[in-house]
Design a protein around this motif. Structure first.
Motif, PDB file in Angstrom:
ATOM      1  N   SER A 203       0.823  -1.218   0.000  1.00 42.06           N
ATOM      2  CA  SER A 203       0.000   0.000   0.000  1.00 42.06           C
ATOM      3  C   SER A 203       0.852   1.261   0.000  1.00 42.06           C
ATOM      4  CB  SER A 203      -0.894   0.045   1.241  1.00 42.06           C
ATOM      5  OG  SER A 203      -1.418  -1.218   1.500  1.00 42.06           O
ATOM      6  N   GLY A 204       2.153   1.094   0.060  1.00 42.67           N
ATOM      7  CA  GLY A 204       3.022   2.269   0.044  1.00 42.67           C
ATOM      8  C   GLY A 204       3.043   3.017   1.370  1.00 42.67           C
ATOM      9  N   VAL A 205       2.571   2.356   2.448  1.00 44.71           N
ATOM     10  CA  VAL A 205       2.584   3.033   3.750  1.00 44.71           C
ATOM     11  C   VAL A 205       3.948   2.876   4.417  1.00 44.71           C
ATOM     12  CG1 VAL A 205       0.103   2.814   4.121  1.00 44.71           C
ATOM     13  CG2 VAL A 205       1.622   0.989   4.914  1.00 44.71           C
ATOM     14  N   GLU A 206       4.144   3.629   5.492  1.00 43.49           N
ATOM     15  CA  GLU A 206       5.466   3.672   6.120  1.00 43.49           C
ATOM     16  C   GLU A 206       5.755   2.429   6.975  1.00 43.49           C
ATOM     17  OE1 GLU A 206       7.589   6.227   9.618  1.00 43.49           O
ATOM     18  OE2 GLU A 206       5.676   6.959   8.823  1.00 43.49           O
ATOM     19  N   ARG A 207       4.681   1.883   7.612  1.00 36.99           N
ATOM     20  CA  ARG A 207       4.888   0.801   8.585  1.00 36.99           C
ATOM     21  C   ARG A 207       4.221  -0.497   8.165  1.00 36.99           C
ATOM     22  NH1 ARG A 207       5.739   2.859  14.377  1.00 36.99           N
ATOM     23  NH2 ARG A 207       6.623   4.898  13.960  1.00 36.99           N
ATOM     24  N   ASN A 208       4.776  -1.613   8.629  1.00 38.11           N
ATOM     25  CA  ASN A 208       4.185  -2.906   8.272  1.00 38.11           C
ATOM     26  C   ASN A 208       2.989  -3.214   9.169  1.00 38.11           C
ATOM     27  OD1 ASN A 208       5.074  -4.019  10.698  1.00 38.11           O
ATOM     28  ND2 ASN A 208       6.269  -5.644   9.745  1.00 38.11           N
ATOM     29  N   LEU A 209       2.391  -4.366   8.987  1.00 40.86           N
ATOM     30  CA  LEU A 209       1.148  -4.679   9.699  1.00 40.86           C
ATOM     31  C   LEU A 209       1.321  -4.769  11.206  1.00 40.86           C
ATOM     32  CD1 LEU A 209       0.165  -8.405   8.973  1.00 40.86           C
ATOM     33  CD2 LEU A 209       2.478  -7.523   9.065  1.00 40.86           C
ATOM     34  N   ASP A 210       2.564  -4.915  11.677  1.00 42.81           N
ATOM     35  CA  ASP A 210       2.789  -4.938  13.119  1.00 42.81           C
ATOM     36  C   ASP A 210       3.482  -3.658  13.606  1.00 42.81           C
ATOM     37  OD1 ASP A 210       1.581  -7.472  13.599  1.00 42.81           O
ATOM     38  OD2 ASP A 210       3.329  -8.423  12.706  1.00 42.81           O
ATOM     39  N   GLY A 211       3.416  -2.611  12.783  1.00 39.42           N
ATOM     40  CA  GLY A 211       3.855  -1.286  13.236  1.00 39.42           C
ATOM     41  C   GLY A 211       5.331  -0.963  13.064  1.00 39.42           C
ATOM     42  N   ILE A 212       6.095  -1.814  12.377  1.00 37.43           N
ATOM     43  CA  ILE A 212       7.527  -1.520  12.210  1.00 37.43           C
ATOM     44  C   ILE A 212       7.735  -0.772  10.891  1.00 37.43           C
ATOM     45  CG2 ILE A 212       9.866  -2.474  12.249  1.00 37.43           C
ATOM     46  CD1 ILE A 212       8.708  -5.082  13.218  1.00 37.43           C
ATOM     47  N   PRO A 213       8.427   0.366  10.910  1.00 37.41           N
ATOM     48  CA  PRO A 213       8.695   1.058   9.642  1.00 37.41           C
ATOM     49  C   PRO A 213       9.541   0.177   8.718  1.00 37.41           C
ATOM     50  CG  PRO A 213       9.183   2.482  11.523  1.00 37.41           C
ATOM     51  CD  PRO A 213       8.952   1.095  12.072  1.00 37.41           C
ATOM     52  N   PHE A 214       9.177   0.167   7.429  1.00 34.60           N
ATOM     53  CA  PHE A 214       9.944  -0.648   6.480  1.00 34.60           C
ATOM     54  C   PHE A 214      11.398  -0.210   6.414  1.00 34.60           C
ATOM     55  CE2 PHE A 214       5.563  -1.226   5.034  1.00 34.60           C
ATOM     56  CZ  PHE A 214       5.522  -2.615   5.117  1.00 34.60           C
ATOM     57  N   GLU A 215      11.616   1.099   6.575  1.00 35.01           N
ATOM     58  CA  GLU A 215      12.993   1.583   6.549  1.00 35.01           C
ATOM     59  C   GLU A 215      13.785   0.978   7.720  1.00 35.01           C
ATOM     60  OE1 GLU A 215      14.760   2.889   4.433  1.00 35.01           O
ATOM     61  OE2 GLU A 215      16.483   3.561   5.590  1.00 35.01           O
ATOM     62  N   ARG A 216      13.108   0.809   8.846  1.00 35.76           N
ATOM     63  CA  ARG A 216      13.776   0.217  10.010  1.00 35.76           C
ATOM     64  C   ARG A 216      14.109  -1.256   9.738  1.00 35.76           C
ATOM     65  NH1 ARG A 216      15.445   2.211  14.939  1.00 35.76           N
ATOM     66  NH2 ARG A 216      15.912   0.476  16.287  1.00 35.76           N
ATOM     67  N   ILE A 217      13.151  -1.952   9.109  1.00 39.31           N
ATOM     68  CA  ILE A 217      13.393  -3.370   8.787  1.00 39.31           C
ATOM     69  C   ILE A 217      14.630  -3.479   7.901  1.00 39.31           C
ATOM     70  CG2 ILE A 217      12.450  -5.380   7.561  1.00 39.31           C
ATOM     71  CD1 ILE A 217       9.662  -4.497   8.458  1.00 39.31           C
ATOM     72  N   ARG A 218      14.685  -2.582   6.914  1.00 38.55           N
ATOM     73  CA  ARG A 218      15.835  -2.571   5.992  1.00 38.55           C
ATOM     74  C   ARG A 218      17.139  -2.411   6.773  1.00 38.55           C
ATOM     75  NH1 ARG A 218      18.670   0.373   2.342  1.00 38.55           N
ATOM     76  NH2 ARG A 218      18.350   2.335   3.415  1.00 38.55           N
ATOM     77  N   ARG A 219      17.144  -1.453   7.674  1.00 45.57           N
ATOM     78  CA  ARG A 219      18.383  -1.182   8.427  1.00 45.57           C
ATOM     79  C   ARG A 219      18.739  -2.313   9.391  1.00 45.57           C
ATOM     80  NH1 ARG A 219      19.380   4.966   8.859  1.00 45.57           N
ATOM     81  NH2 ARG A 219      18.256   5.656   7.028  1.00 45.57           N
ATOM     82  N   GLU A 220      17.715  -2.917   9.965  1.00 47.06           N
ATOM     83  CA  GLU A 220      17.984  -4.048  10.870  1.00 47.06           C
ATOM     84  C   GLU A 220      18.620  -5.208  10.088  1.00 47.06           C
ATOM     85  OE1 GLU A 220      17.764  -4.287  14.105  1.00 47.06           O
ATOM     86  OE2 GLU A 220      16.369  -2.720  14.742  1.00 47.06           O
ATOM     87  N   ILE A 221      18.115  -5.442   8.881  1.00 45.67           N
ATOM     88  CA  ILE A 221      18.649  -6.548   8.065  1.00 45.67           C
ATOM     89  C   ILE A 221      20.098  -6.263   7.669  1.00 45.67           C
ATOM     90  CG2 ILE A 221      18.426  -7.730   5.830  1.00 45.67           C
ATOM     91  CD1 ILE A 221      15.369  -7.484   6.159  1.00 45.67           C
ATOM     92  N   ILE A 222      20.365  -5.011   7.297  1.00 41.26           N
ATOM     93  CA  ILE A 222      21.733  -4.655   6.909  1.00 41.26           C
ATOM     94  C   ILE A 222      22.677  -4.804   8.121  1.00 41.26           C
ATOM     95  CG2 ILE A 222      23.216  -2.770   6.099  1.00 41.26           C
ATOM     96  CD1 ILE A 222      20.753  -1.804   4.427  1.00 41.26           C
ATOM     97  N   ALA A 223      22.213  -4.318   9.279  1.00 39.10           N
ATOM     98  CA  ALA A 223      23.045  -4.425  10.490  1.00 39.10           C
ATOM     99  C   ALA A 223      23.305  -5.890  10.831  1.00 39.10           C
ATOM    100  CB  ALA A 223      22.361  -3.724  11.667  1.00 39.10           C
ATOM    101  N   HIS A 224      22.299  -6.718  10.650  1.00 43.67           N
ATOM    102  CA  HIS A 224      22.448  -8.137  10.988  1.00 43.67           C
ATOM    103  C   HIS A 224      23.417  -8.822  10.016  1.00 43.67           C
ATOM    104  CE1 HIS A 224      21.173 -11.457  13.437  1.00 43.67           C
ATOM    105  NE2 HIS A 224      20.822 -12.192  12.398  1.00 43.67           N
ATOM    106  N   TYR A 225      23.300  -8.455   8.752  1.00 46.17           N
ATOM    107  CA  TYR A 225      24.217  -9.012   7.743  1.00 46.17           C
ATOM    108  C   TYR A 225      25.661  -8.608   8.072  1.00 46.17           C
ATOM    109  CZ  TYR A 225      26.552  -9.632   3.230  1.00 46.17           C
ATOM    110  OH  TYR A 225      27.427 -10.002   2.245  1.00 46.17           O
ATOM    111  N   ASP A 226      25.823  -7.347   8.471  1.00 48.50           N
ATOM    112  CA  ASP A 226      27.171  -6.861   8.824  1.00 48.50           C
ATOM    113  C   ASP A 226      27.786  -7.693   9.941  1.00 48.50           C
ATOM    114  OD1 ASP A 226      27.567  -4.900   7.011  1.00 48.50           O
ATOM    115  OD2 ASP A 226      26.832  -3.272   8.286  1.00 48.50           O
TER     116      ASP A 226
END
Ligand code: BMA
Length: 393
Positions: A102-125
């Motif tokens: 839907s192009g909204v900022e947060r996912n269905l459980d309230g986490i911003p997609f940008e945050r998810i992106r950063r968490e994944i990158i940090a975890h990969y690092d």
């Protein structure tokens, strides 16, 4: 003036560096990046060597009594209920892309997609791995993934409507483009695309989601998968392993498990979602879960082996963990009999009472969870080494 020249030089240098580093992320024979291919062969080898990654959904975003401050980047990868109990992060982080369409900022459980992106990158690092599910809304009714959520969701034409010639086909392609945009954005600052496991259209052997058993034919379900992967590929997505993740309805019946399998050319990992339901810690119900898990994993691992795929317990958990030794007396003894490469536990909701699947400090199963952590077969973040870089034979 000097500063402008310096900035221009710096930009050139940066571009050159990026170009150089981008060249370090080559494609393999499958069309996916070599890191993604290596990840798959390493996961398969892990399963076969009797160890498995421990995973947890939304682990670093929130837990019991806390939620990360999403406006503050210094809280990325800072807290986790798993870490609070055993002093280590899960090897595998899981997040959901529901509502990205839907192009909204947060996912269905309230986490911003940008945050998810950063968490994944940090975890990969840090050497870790991520998996993504997608509880997509219903493109035909406008409701959620769950058909029981509202009366207007009680129709069975949604999958048909998103396929070619369907009335929601174009809309749905635009949804897939948004997912592709997110997957493509999972890159390190030096341009390496981060490999992830994508697990859409899960638990389709039940009928609670609009893509479930009673809501489409086997051919339509397979077409949904094919369209999904084709569209992502057309969008240049080369960093994804695809997971097939039915529920326990096949109950050991191979034909039923395979009835809607999208095909070896699409799927990389075969899985199973299987939960322990024993609200009052009834020992018969817990034993029933263990037997059901054992029987279904036996089938999944056998089929995965025949098809040359990795196998995993793609979702599990015992809500509220009322059996203090559930980890080492129920879950681990089953897992050690099967060559799965990971086990994923569901979320510790911070905004929904009694909806947690891993312990938090003081929870009655936490000391057993530490024993589970110390089991040499379970891999947490600090146990990982070279999931993406080292190629196994
Ligand atoms: C379900 C529940 C819901 C949640 C959904 C997507 O199993 O945990 O509360 O919104 O998954 O994460």
């Amino acid at each position: 003036m000097k500063s402008i020249i310096w900035m221009a030089a710096a930009t050139l240098l940066l571009t050159a560096c990026e170009r150089k580093h981008q060249a370090d992320d080559p494609l393999g024979d499958s069309g996916k990046t070599q890191r993604t291919e290596n990840l798959l062969s390493n996961l398969t080898a892990l399963g076969n060597s009797g160890v498995y990654l421990f995973g947890h959904h939304d682990d670093t975003a929130y837990g019991i009594g806390w939620e990360a401050d999403y406006t503050n980047d210094s809280t990325i990868h800072q807290r986790s209920d798993v870490k609070s109990v055993c002093n280590d992060y899960p090897a595998l982080l899981s997040f959901d892309l529901g509502r990205i369409e839907s192009g909204v900022e947060r996912n269905l459980d309230g986490i911003p997609f940008e945050r998810i992106r950063r968490e994944i990158i940090a975890h990969y690092d840090r050497g870790g791995l991520a998996t993504l599910s997608w509880h997509a809304d219903n493109p035909l009714s406008g409701g959620t993934s769950w058909v029981a959520d509202s009366l207007k969701n009680k129709e069975t034409k949604t999958v048909e409507s998103v396929l070619q010639h369907g009335q929601k086909h174009e809309l749905f392609l635009s949804w897939l483009d948004k997912v592709a945009g997110f997957l493509n954005s999972l890159q390190t600052p030096y341009g390496v695309k981060i490999p992830v496991i994508f697990r859409p259209w899960h638990e389709h052997t039940g009928s609670w989601f609009w893509w479930g058993q009673e809501h489409c034919t086997a051919e339509q379900y397979k077409d949904l998968w094919k369209m999904t992967c084709d569209r992502l590929r057309e969008n240049g997505v080369v960093n994804v392993l695809y997971a097939y993740s039915p529920g326990t309805e096949p109950n050991g019946d191979e034909t039923k498990y395979m009835e809607r399998y999208p095909g070896d050319e699409i799927i990389d990992l075969m899985g199973l979602d299987c939960y322990c339901s024993a609200p009052e810690a009834d020992s018969t119900q817990i034993a029933y879960f263990a037997a059901k898990l054992d029987k279904n994993l036996d089938m999944v691992c056998r089929i995965a082996q025949q098809h040359g795929k990795a196998a995993a317990l793609t979702e599990t958990g015992y809500e509220c963990l009322k059996k203090p030794d559930w980890w080492t007396r129920t879950l681990a003894p089953v897992l050690e009999r099967h060559p799965v490469c990971y086990v994923l536990l569901w979320r510790n909701a911070h905004n929904r009472a009694n909806h947690f699947f891993v312990p938090y400090p003081g929870q009655q199963s936490s000391s057993d969870f530490v024993r589970f952590y110390n089991d040499k077969r379970t891999l947490f973040l600090s146990d990982l080494n070279g999931l993406y870089l080292k190629k196994q034979d």
